[in-house]
Scaffold this motif. Structure first.
Motif, PDB file in Angstrom:
ATOM      1  N   GLU A  99       2.284   1.977  -3.371  1.00 13.90           N
ATOM      2  CA  GLU A  99       1.289   2.572  -4.272  1.00 13.90           C
ATOM      3  C   GLU A  99       1.120   4.064  -3.993  1.00 13.90           C
ATOM      4  OE1 GLU A  99      -2.375   0.475  -3.977  1.00 13.90           O
ATOM      5  OE2 GLU A  99      -1.519  -1.471  -4.521  1.00 13.90           O
TER       6      GLU A  99
ATOM      7  N   PHE B 124       0.835  -1.200   0.000  1.00 13.28           N
ATOM      8  CA  PHE B 124       0.000   0.000   0.000  1.00 13.28           C
ATOM      9  C   PHE B 124       0.875   1.257   0.000  1.00 13.28           C
ATOM     10  CE2 PHE B 124      -2.115   3.332   2.543  1.00 13.28           C
ATOM     11  CZ  PHE B 124      -3.225   3.570   1.747  1.00 13.28           C
TER      12      PHE B 124
ATOM     13  N   GLN C 228       2.438   7.861  -6.240  1.00 15.44           N
ATOM     14  CA  GLN C 228       1.582   8.990  -6.612  1.00 15.44           C
ATOM     15  C   GLN C 228       2.051  10.307  -5.977  1.00 15.44           C
ATOM     16  OE1 GLN C 228      -2.798   7.914  -6.611  1.00 15.44           O
ATOM     17  NE2 GLN C 228      -1.994   6.102  -5.554  1.00 15.44           N
TER      18      GLN C 228
END
Length: 733
Positions: free
Chosen positions: A381, A378, A385
């Motif tokens: 990810e 997580f 970004q």
């Protein structure tokens, strides 16, 4: 020494020369937009001049019997007050070297390489070497009428350096401005703005220790410099007065002093009180639970809890203020509690302006290894970004995390700052964002400075970048920066601690420094009195002269105490400030109290010596000149009596006139150490001046007038620089 007339703003020698050189570059080489590589020449010209002067002196041992002996004594911080104006006669011009060049420019070396690559530069054929480029720049400068008022010597030397000597007329103008008014003004080019400076920031319920020393001293000095230059400065003390530790302290207060509301206890040793509460917090589960309950009650604004909190805070404030009074520090408290009611709105603003890109929740029955594996995935990810231009939010089991890339470490993984905990509570990061918003929106700061140790650099850079992404400010029109500094270490290179390994209390540090300073002052006073007795015994002084000398040297206990405080506190401040703040600072009482070299003790004695020169000079000239009236009139005449003919006078004048450019440098870099360097250079230049130039000559009153004004200018500059550094000074030591 002061006069109501205000001085004109000082003109930066380096700034004036920069404008001329840049003008020449733009006219000769319009394609060039780089730096002009103009700097003060620190290659040792002054030292070489001193050595040449010593070699060139005539008279050898004979000179020691007259003025040279007095001059040598004047260079020592232990000189009797009666000797300073019995100075050496002016040295013969053949024995004192001419002033050397003071600035150098190496831009021709860089330009020569660039010209060869400029295919469309029509004049390229004129420049075959760096010397050609340097000569062209020098010739262009000679065309400008303004050049004559800034420099009186421009020389080109291989392989292409341009050296400059500041015009004596420029130095005379700057010194007359200072000597005439007895004051110093900031540089003319400074454009003041609103500044919030966050410094000192100790924790409530804990004593100030050596770790708070640097932030307090550096922050105070930078504040003084900014205020001197006309900036609107808000000095902010972001004390640690909120958080979990207060639940622990309030619970302990209620147990130890259950009637504290009606009968407030006198907690004289808050540090011991804190340790006792912490021991219970770590060892007693029931007490720990009550401490957490007290945190909730405090945050809910329980009247009883607030009274307990205020009582604890006030005890700390009293202790902090005693330290600040001793160090002559002024700061205004806006602690963590000040922003507490703004935290909810701050989090809502973050949610509104920063996108939420994901939520992580661990299962109740999920094993730890599986949770770690999923959380790592997580995090990867979310990190993908996140960029320098884009911060994001992510939830982790109910905690709201603000993911930010540190601009100082753009290739490092982004740092998630928790801005709201799973239980709804807030963190230090939340408070920091709230404080940043308040300083920008409410205090209308154009420039915000955080004087915090370098260990906090990563956290603060993330706060600043996050603030930009929240739309709080743009780096194009606001200056928000970290004024970092190294830690205080002992002579073993490790963090400075007591022999038992405890952190050194700041009050103990100050007491020790003052005690050492008092021993120094008394020993030097005894030495000077003993010297008078020796002179009397040798027949060099009459009984009447010896009595007058003893009276001039004597200091009562109050004077000794004042001098000891000035030296003790000053040596700690100066030893810190003279180091580049970015480096660790080695603490050594022995070095601080050294009477030689670049120390506060040496400089304070140099200042006292200048004061003595003016005092004794005033007495010696009293039959032919009212010096006080002369100084008062100098403001109206613009100190027209001041002239600079001797090279030593000119070198001293150049050092004094450097003040403007050094202030500009400090404003740009926030390195007060440059002012310490200036002070030491000023003291050195004054010693050379005094060695070669007789200050008071009853046979030449006009020269005496001029040199008294020079001494006044040096004294004014030294006092002003001490003030900016926050170092106390006295006229007699």
């Amino acid at each position: 020494m002061s006069d109501s007339t205000m001085p004109q703003p000082m003109t930066s020698m380096l700034g004036s020369l920069n404008m001329l050189v840049n003008r020449a570059l733009s006219e000769l080489f319009p394609f060039y937009t780089g730096d002009n590589s103009l700097n003060r020449d620190k290659t040792g010209a002054a030292k070489k001049a001193k050595k040449k002067g010593k070699k060139g002196k005539k008279g050898g041992k004979k000179g020691k019997k007259g003025g040279d002996k007095a001059a040598a004594e004047a260079e020592s911080p232990d000189s009797p007050a009666a000797t300073p104006v019995e100075a050496a006669p002016a040295a013969a011009s053949s024995g004192v070297p001419e002033r050397d060049t003071e600035y150098k420019c190496s831009v021709a070396l860089r330009l020569n390489a660039m010209i060869k690559k400029q295919t469309d530069f029509a004049d390229a054929a004129l420049y075959k070497s760096p010397l050609d480029v340097a000569n062209a720049i020098a010739a262009k400068l000679a065309e400008y009428p303004e050049t004559e008022g800034v420099v009186d010597k421009v020389e080109v030397v291989p392989p292409g350096f341009i050296n400059f000597r500041v015009a004596t007329s420029f130095l005379v103008r700057e010194l007359r401005n200072i000597a005439g008014t007895g004051k110093v003004a900031p540089p003319a080019e400074v454009k003041p703005v609103k500044v919030v400076i966050d410094f000192s920031s100790p924790n409530i319920a804990k004593e100030m220790h050596v770790g708070h020393l640097r932030s307090t001293i550096i922050g105070e000095s930078i504040s003084r410099i900014l205020e001197f230059c006309g900036f609107d400065v808000a000095r902010t003390n972001h004390v640690g007065d909120w958080g979990t530790q207060f639940g622990m302290l309030i619970a302990h207060l209620k147990d130890e002093h259950p009637n504290f509301v009606d009968n407030p206890p006198n907690i004289s040793d808050l540090q011991a009180f804190y340790r006792a509460a912490k021991a219970r917090f770590d060892a007693e589960p029931d007490f720990t639970q009550r401490a957490y309950s007290e945190v909730v009650a405090l945050q809910s604004r329980s009247e009883e809890s607030l009274k307990a909190w205020n009582l604890i805070c006030e005890v700390s404030r009293v202790e902090f203020q005693r330290i600040y009074d001793r160090l002559q520090v002024t700061t205004h408290e806006k602690g963590e509690s000040f922003y507490h009611d703004q935290l909810a709105d701050t989090v809502e603003l973050i949610k509104e302006r920063i996108p939420l890109v994901g939520t992580f929740t661990s299962g109740e029955d999920e094993d730890a290894e599986a949770i770690k594996e999923r959380r790592d995935a997580f995090a990867a990810e979310v990190a993908a970004q996140t960029s320098l231009d884009n911060s994001v939010l992510a939830e982790d089991n109910g905690a709201l995390c603000f993911w930010i890339v540190n601009p100082r470490e753009p290739n490092a993984p982004p740092k998630p700052l928790i801005v709201q905990k799973a239980d709804g509570g807030y963190t230090y990061a939340t408070t920091d964002f709230a404080a940043l918003k308040y300083r920008l929106d409410v205090e209308k700061a154009d420039w915000i400075l955080y004087v915090v140790d370098s260990g906090q650099a990563s956290h603060l850079e993330c706060i600043y970048k996050g603030g930009q992404h929240m739309g709080l400010f743009s780096a194009d029109d606001k200056r928000v920066e970290h004024v970092g500094f190294g830690v205080v270490v002992g002579e073993d290179g490790k963090k400075f601690k007591t022999r038992s390994g405890d952190v050194v209390r700041l009050v103990d540090l100050l007491d020790t420094a003052v005690e050492g300073a008092e021993k120094l002052v008394r020993s030097k006073l005894d030495e000077r009195l003993a010297k008078i007795d020796e002179q009397l015994a040798a027949g060099e002084l009459t009984e009447e002269e010896a009595a007058a000398a003893r009276e001039a040297e004597s200091m009562d206990d109050a004077e000794i105490r004042k001098a000891s405080d000035a030296i003790g506190h000053g040596c700690i401040k100066y030893a810190d400030l003279r180091c580049n703040r970015l480096n660790n600072y080695m603490f050594s009482f022995e070095r601080m109290l050294d009477t030689r070299g670049n120390t506060a003790v040496y400089l304070l004695y140099a200042y006292a010596r200048m004061c003595s020169i003016l005092r004794v000079g005033t007495e010696r000239l009293s039959s032919v000149l009212d010096v006080d009236a002369f100084f008062a009139a100098s403001a109206a005449t613009g100190a027209a009596d001041l002239i600079l003919t001797h090279p030593s006078e000119q070198r001293l004048a150049f050092t004094i006139a450097r003040f403007a450019e050094e202030i500009e440098y400090v404003l740009e870099t926030l390195l007060p150490s440059r002012l310490c360097e200036l002070l030491y250079d000023l003291s050195t230049a004054f010693s050379e001046f005094y060695h070669h130039c007789k200050v008071v000559d009853l046979d030449d009153i006009e020269v005496s007038k001029s040199r008294l004004l020079i001494v006044r200018a040096a004294l004014t500059m030294m006092a002003s620089t001490f003030d900016l550094l926050g170092v106390e000074y006295v006229g007699r030591l």
